[in-house]
Design a protein around this motif. Structure first.
Motif, PDB file in Angstrom:
ATOM      1  N   PRO A   1       7.955   5.359   8.742  1.00  0.00           N
ATOM      2  CA  PRO A   1       8.768   4.243   9.229  1.00  0.00           C
ATOM      3  C   PRO A   1       7.946   2.959   9.251  1.00  0.00           C
ATOM      4  CG  PRO A   1       9.011   6.164  10.654  1.00  0.00           C
ATOM      5  CD  PRO A   1       7.873   6.451   9.727  1.00  0.00           C
ATOM      6  N   ASN A   2       8.526   1.881   8.808  1.00  0.00           N
ATOM      7  CA  ASN A   2       7.802   0.609   8.788  1.00  0.00           C
ATOM      8  C   ASN A   2       7.348   0.193  10.182  1.00  0.00           C
ATOM      9  OD1 ASN A   2       8.393  -2.662   9.105  1.00  0.00           O
ATOM     10  ND2 ASN A   2       7.069  -2.111   7.398  1.00  0.00           N
ATOM     11  N   GLU A   3       8.127   0.514  11.178  1.00  0.00           N
ATOM     12  CA  GLU A   3       7.783   0.107  12.535  1.00  0.00           C
ATOM     13  C   GLU A   3       6.493   0.754  13.029  1.00  0.00           C
ATOM     14  OE1 GLU A   3      10.579   3.444  14.814  1.00  0.00           O
ATOM     15  OE2 GLU A   3      11.281   1.380  14.594  1.00  0.00           O
ATOM     16  N   ARG A   4       6.090   1.886  12.426  1.00  0.00           N
ATOM     17  CA  ARG A   4       4.854   2.540  12.844  1.00  0.00           C
ATOM     18  C   ARG A   4       3.623   1.758  12.396  1.00  0.00           C
ATOM     19  NH1 ARG A   4       3.135   4.359  15.641  1.00  0.00           N
ATOM     20  NH2 ARG A   4       2.149   6.342  15.212  1.00  0.00           N
ATOM     21  N   ILE A   5       3.677   1.136  11.220  1.00  0.00           N
ATOM     22  CA  ILE A   5       2.557   0.315  10.757  1.00  0.00           C
ATOM     23  C   ILE A   5       2.765  -1.140  11.147  1.00  0.00           C
ATOM     24  CG2 ILE A   5       1.267  -0.470   8.723  1.00  0.00           C
ATOM     25  CD1 ILE A   5       1.997   2.104   7.330  1.00  0.00           C
ATOM     26  N   GLY A   6       4.000  -1.600  10.985  1.00  0.00           N
ATOM     27  CA  GLY A   6       4.336  -2.970  11.353  1.00  0.00           C
ATOM     28  C   GLY A   6       3.997  -4.001  10.305  1.00  0.00           C
ATOM     29  N   ASN A   7       3.678  -3.565   9.079  1.00  0.00           N
ATOM     30  CA  ASN A   7       3.392  -4.548   8.025  1.00  0.00           C
ATOM     31  C   ASN A   7       4.662  -5.254   7.597  1.00  0.00           C
ATOM     32  OD1 ASN A   7       4.007  -1.853   6.836  1.00  0.00           O
ATOM     33  ND2 ASN A   7       3.868  -2.957   4.894  1.00  0.00           N
ATOM     34  N   ARG A   8       4.619  -6.571   7.533  1.00  0.00           N
ATOM     35  CA  ARG A   8       5.772  -7.361   7.112  1.00  0.00           C
ATOM     36  C   ARG A   8       5.753  -7.623   5.620  1.00  0.00           C
ATOM     37  NH1 ARG A   8       5.120 -11.784  12.060  1.00  0.00           N
ATOM     38  NH2 ARG A   8       5.510 -10.318  13.761  1.00  0.00           N
ATOM     39  N   ASN A   9       4.582  -7.462   5.022  1.00  0.00           N
ATOM     40  CA  ASN A   9       4.411  -7.669   3.579  1.00  0.00           C
ATOM     41  C   ASN A   9       3.707  -6.453   2.993  1.00  0.00           C
ATOM     42  OD1 ASN A   9       5.101 -10.767   3.206  1.00  0.00           O
ATOM     43  ND2 ASN A   9       3.810 -10.636   5.036  1.00  0.00           N
ATOM     44  N   GLY A  10       3.492  -6.498   1.678  1.00  0.00           N
ATOM     45  CA  GLY A  10       2.712  -5.456   1.037  1.00  0.00           C
ATOM     46  C   GLY A  10       1.228  -5.757   1.183  1.00  0.00           C
ATOM     47  N   PHE A  11       0.417  -4.717   1.243  1.00  0.00           N
ATOM     48  CA  PHE A  11      -1.034  -4.871   1.349  1.00  0.00           C
ATOM     49  C   PHE A  11      -1.732  -4.081   0.248  1.00  0.00           C
ATOM     50  CE2 PHE A  11      -0.128  -6.457   5.517  1.00  0.00           C
ATOM     51  CZ  PHE A  11      -1.235  -7.236   5.868  1.00  0.00           C
ATOM     52  N   GLY A  12      -2.767  -4.671  -0.316  1.00  0.00           N
ATOM     53  CA  GLY A  12      -3.671  -3.953  -1.192  1.00  0.00           C
ATOM     54  C   GLY A  12      -4.937  -3.655  -0.409  1.00  0.00           C
ATOM     55  N   LEU A  13      -5.253  -2.378  -0.267  1.00  0.00           N
ATOM     56  CA  LEU A  13      -6.418  -1.961   0.524  1.00  0.00           C
ATOM     57  C   LEU A  13      -7.408  -1.212  -0.362  1.00  0.00           C
ATOM     58  CD1 LEU A  13      -4.634  -0.458   3.671  1.00  0.00           C
ATOM     59  CD2 LEU A  13      -5.323  -2.834   3.289  1.00  0.00           C
ATOM     60  N   ARG A  14      -8.670  -1.221   0.060  1.00  0.00           N
ATOM     61  CA  ARG A  14      -9.689  -0.414  -0.597  1.00  0.00           C
ATOM     62  C   ARG A  14     -10.065   0.742   0.314  1.00  0.00           C
ATOM     63  NH1 ARG A  14     -11.500  -1.772  -5.323  1.00  0.00           N
ATOM     64  NH2 ARG A  14     -11.291  -3.893  -6.095  1.00  0.00           N
TER      65      ARG A  14
ATOM     66  N   PHE B   1      -5.550   0.888  -3.232  1.00  0.00           N
ATOM     67  CA  PHE B   1      -4.195   1.427  -3.115  1.00  0.00           C
ATOM     68  C   PHE B   1      -3.369   0.481  -2.247  1.00  0.00           C
ATOM     69  CE2 PHE B   1      -6.257   3.259   0.622  1.00  0.00           C
ATOM     70  CZ  PHE B   1      -5.278   3.201   1.606  1.00  0.00           C
ATOM     71  N   PHE B   2      -2.079   0.777  -2.103  1.00  0.00           N
ATOM     72  CA  PHE B   2      -1.159  -0.165  -1.469  1.00  0.00           C
ATOM     73  C   PHE B   2      -0.504   0.403  -0.216  1.00  0.00           C
ATOM     74  CE2 PHE B   2      -1.249  -1.466  -5.914  1.00  0.00           C
ATOM     75  CZ  PHE B   2      -1.394  -2.848  -5.813  1.00  0.00           C
ATOM     76  N   VAL B   3      -0.107  -0.509   0.656  1.00  0.00           N
ATOM     77  CA  VAL B   3       0.833  -0.230   1.742  1.00  0.00           C
ATOM     78  C   VAL B   3       1.970  -1.215   1.542  1.00  0.00           C
ATOM     79  CG1 VAL B   3       1.222  -0.174   4.220  1.00  0.00           C
ATOM     80  CG2 VAL B   3      -1.011   0.482   3.307  1.00  0.00           C
ATOM     81  N   LEU B   4       3.117  -0.721   1.079  1.00  0.00           N
ATOM     82  CA  LEU B   4       4.228  -1.581   0.677  1.00  0.00           C
ATOM     83  C   LEU B   4       5.425  -1.394   1.600  1.00  0.00           C
ATOM     84  CD1 LEU B   4       4.069  -0.907  -3.172  1.00  0.00           C
ATOM     85  CD2 LEU B   4       3.042  -2.808  -1.923  1.00  0.00           C
TER      86      LEU B   4
END
Length: 450
Positions: free
Chosen positions: A156-169, A177-180
């Motif tokens: 669920p998006n609410e568990r991470i709370g990211n409003r945008n996509g992220f590219g992480l190492r 990799f991504f968190v979208l």
């Protein structure tokens, strides 16, 4: 400076001026701005120190399975009845003429076991990860494919709370990799591992506990308030990249994503490698090579003989403004629940009008199959009518994204309700319906290991 240069180069390489892109130039933001728009993202972490700047760019969001189906439908439309697309049909051998050249294929129907021949001027093998398997009966003994597995974990998006996509190492191996964000969910991935170290079965890649731990380990450090556990997993899915074998690659991620066209000694033309973002260009390139070899004689008279045909918009495509205008003129919007209109437009484009008209004439068909999820009977019946979908797993995994956007513990209920719709359409008896439900439920169990 490195971040700024990389953003500029990325934009220039992506043909940013193309009229086919909804393009916005990337931006560079200071840490204080990121703190405002992404309050859950960590601002300082050992041993890297404080966040200084971030790059902000725009990219594509796509349902790859839906894109595959729409590409097939577009091809049938352009052929004006001179082509067909077969599902559940296995190529079990090649036909050869008197000179030993391949002139067709032997095909086996996966349902009734019947076999038949399909003949033509040339056989083109675009088998993806199964390329080596397809070519085993041709005069070509060189393995071409290096399969790597990629997985995604959905929470669920609410568990991470990211409003945008992220590219992480990754903190484990420095891999990107991504968190979208995808509506109400966040999609985490993908991994990149040598698949044959795990399994030789190309038909069944799965997300494992180790894959999930690898992704969660970094996400939980970069979003410390998330504290993701297995209980947060809505669903998982996995796929295999059909990469070309490359000697000397330091890691799976270092293997080139380029494609290659080649021909066997007995005349099978094959294309392998590549990636989704270049698939239409690959197809265009292949057509010109077939023309150069004399396999397509009347090619010059065809609409797609002009370079750049790969950029022609799909017939099913429609702008949101034009779509909304049709919906308003036909008084269709009031027959859909809040998220349904957006969902149908994104998934089906112009075809969503047909589904909405069905809902207008039969309002019951527009009610969600499951509460709070957009899939409805009208959508399922549209898929059955136009998209060659004989199996329950086809609907839930390969025509919709229900398999990973709906909680795994609701999948059995979903399967039962969709199977009822399919049973009425196809005339299934109870045994067949139960078999399809059990097959799908077994698939879901393999995607969730806990």
């Amino acid at each position: 400076m490195q971040v700024i240069l990389s953003m500029i180069v990325y934009s220039l390489l992506s043909d940013y001026k193309s009229r086919f892109k909804n393009y916005k130039w990337p931006k560079i933001y200071l840490a204080k701005f990121i703190r405002k728009i992404e309050p859950n993202y960590v601002q300082e972490i050992e041993p890297f120190g404080k966040l200084v700047i971030s790059g902000f760019y725009y990219d594509t969001n796509i349902d790859d399975a839906r894109l595959t189906i729409e590409t097939i439908k577009e091809s049938l439309n352009y052929s004006k009845g001179n082509s067909c697309a077969l599902n559940y049909s296995e190529v079990i051998g090649f036909l050869k003429n008197g000179t030993g050249k391949v002139c067709g294929v032997r095909v086996k129907d996966a349902f009734d076991g019947s076999e038949y021949d399909v003949k033509g001027k040339v056989v083109i093998a675009c088998g993806g990860i199964w390329t080596d398997e397809v070519l085993k009966n041709a005069d070509f003994g060189i393995p071409k494919i290096y399969p790597t597995k990629g997985v995604h974990v959905v929470v669920p998006n609410e568990r991470i709370g990211n409003r945008n996509g992220f590219g992480l190492r990754s903190f484990d191996d420095d891999r990107f990799f991504f968190v979208l964000r995808r509506g109400k969910v966040s999609v985490i991935g993908t991994t990149d591992t040598d698949y044959f170290r795990e399994s030789k079965n190309l038909d069944e890649p799965w997300c494992t506990k180790e894959d999930c731990d690898y992704l969660f380990g970094t996400v939980n450090r970069m979003f410390p308030k998330a504290g993701l556990t297995y209980k947060d997993i809505i669903g998982t899915y996995a796929g295999i990249r059909p990469l070309i074998r490359q000697d000397g690659a330091a890691s799976e991620s270092a293997v080139s994503r380029e494609h290659e066209t080649f021909e066997t000694k007995d005349g099978v033309v094959a294309m392998a490698g590549g990636k989704l973002t270049t698939y239409r260009l690959m197809a265009e390139e292949l057509m010109f090579k077939l023309h150069d070899r004399g396999y397509v004689g009347s090619f010059a008279k065809m609409e797609y003989s002009n370079p750049g045909f790969s950029k022609v918009p799909f017939v099913v495509g429609i702008t949101r403004a034009d779509f909304d205008k049709i919906v308003k003129n036909k008084a269709l919007a009031k027959f859909s629940w809040p998220d349904q209109l957006e969902y149908l437009y994104l998934q089906y484009g112009r075809q969503a009008i047909d589904i909405l008209e069905k809902i207008k004439s039969d309002p019951e068909s527009g009610k969600p199959v499951l509460k709070d999820y957009p899939v409805c009977r009208a959508e399922i019946e549209f898929i059955l009518e136009y998209e060659n979908c004989p199996r329950l797993i086809d609907i839930l995994c390969r025509r919709t994204e229900s398999q990973w956007t709906i909680w795994h513990y609701l999948q059995a209920e979903l399967a039962g309700k969709v199977a009822e719709i399919m049973a009425r359409y196809y005339g299934w008896d109870d045994a067949k319906k139960i078999s399809e439900i059990e097959n799908y439920n077994d698939y879901i169990k393999k995607t969730i290991w806990f």
